[in-house]
Scaffold this active site. Sequence first.
Site, PDB file in Angstrom:
ATOM      1  N   GLU A   1       3.686  -5.781   7.369  1.00 48.02           N
ATOM      2  CA  GLU A   1       2.594  -4.716   8.077  1.00 48.02           C
ATOM      3  C   GLU A   1       3.210  -4.392   9.571  1.00 48.02           C
ATOM      4  O   GLU A   1       2.949  -3.397   9.851  1.00 48.02           O
ATOM      5  CB  GLU A   1       1.273  -4.885   8.130  1.00 48.02           C
ATOM      6  CG  GLU A   1       0.802  -4.397   6.533  1.00 48.02           C
ATOM      7  CD  GLU A   1       0.563  -5.933   5.688  1.00 48.02           C
ATOM      8  OE1 GLU A   1      -0.075  -5.824   4.555  1.00 48.02           O
ATOM      9  OE2 GLU A   1       1.296  -6.900   6.153  1.00 48.02           O
TER      10      GLU A   1
ATOM     11  N   GLU B   1      -1.518  -9.419  -0.783  1.00 50.24           N
ATOM     12  CA  GLU B   1      -2.745  -9.601  -0.649  1.00 50.24           C
ATOM     13  C   GLU B   1      -3.556  -9.596  -1.863  1.00 50.24           C
ATOM     14  O   GLU B   1      -4.428 -10.336  -2.076  1.00 50.24           O
ATOM     15  CB  GLU B   1      -3.506  -8.815   0.328  1.00 50.24           C
ATOM     16  CG  GLU B   1      -3.040  -8.644   1.857  1.00 50.24           C
ATOM     17  CD  GLU B   1      -3.455  -7.339   2.778  1.00 50.24           C
ATOM     18  OE1 GLU B   1      -4.137  -7.836   3.603  1.00 50.24           O
ATOM     19  OE2 GLU B   1      -3.033  -6.326   2.081  1.00 50.24           O
TER      20      GLU B   1
ATOM     21  N   ALA C   1       0.976  -1.154  -0.068  1.00 48.55           N
ATOM     22  CA  ALA C   1      -0.059  -0.055   0.028  1.00 48.55           C
ATOM     23  C   ALA C   1       0.887   1.243   0.147  1.00 48.55           C
ATOM     24  O   ALA C   1       2.107   1.162   0.290  1.00 48.55           O
ATOM     25  CB  ALA C   1      -0.960   0.042   1.119  1.00 48.55           C
TER      26      ALA C   1
ATOM     27  N   GLY D   1       0.117  -5.084   0.757  1.00 49.75           N
ATOM     28  CA  GLY D   1      -1.163  -4.934  -0.183  1.00 49.75           C
ATOM     29  C   GLY D   1      -0.679  -5.713  -1.422  1.00 49.75           C
ATOM     30  O   GLY D   1      -1.625  -6.327  -1.963  1.00 49.75           O
TER      31      GLY D   1
END
Length: 257
Positions: A131, A111, A63, A108
Amino acid sequence: MGEFVRLETRDGIGTIRLERPPMNALNTQVQEELRAAATAATADSGVRAVIVYGGEKVFAAGADIKEMADMSYVDMAERAADLSSALGAIARIPKPVVAAITGYALGGGCELALACDWRVVAEDAKLGQPEIKLGIIPGAGGTQRLARLVGPARAKDLIMSGRMVDAQEALRIGLADRVAPAAEVYDTAVAMVRPYLNGPVQALRAAKLAVDGGLDMDLTSGLAWESQLFAALFATDDRREGMAAFVAKRKPDFTGR
């Protein structure tokens, strides 16, 4: 389609291509463009399978931390569900979906790869959920999809340590399905989906729905879900063609109906 994400279609394969140099960071705009690309791939009957690809150098390094750094709890509480559902739109594409991973698939980006059905990983790629090193946890499906894929103990190891895994470890624990030289990752993904391009579209859709939906149910409910999907396929032309071809000992000519 979008500034950073586009859907390219060729020979029945839809490629969702990320292009936000240098690392394909998944800011809010990229997330929403991924949602739009997934919706378009779902709606296009000419797309029989999908490849998610970040290019020759990197899949997605995570992200956009700069975008999130000054967000409050209230800010993220309003945004978190949209973040999760944007990648969930990839998972809900009712067609075979492969992530073609080069470079890094972190946070992300990992993910996003987990939202796909399979993952082709470059020999020098690195994957992980780092994270925890930012004082947070994965928020776009990482804690849930990773645990379902590799088991809760391995998922906790990766999430709680924040460490990266190389391609061979990813293959060993089930995070990767194929490993290929970086220059061959996209072509390997194409080879993975090619067998599905002329397959029975409704049966492939039902198979994905049965497996993914069943993971969220107890066994009895999952079996009932499977039975309903199985019976529904007897209303399709492809079921009739497939069985007729079997009896006649010929190759079936599926139409997707």
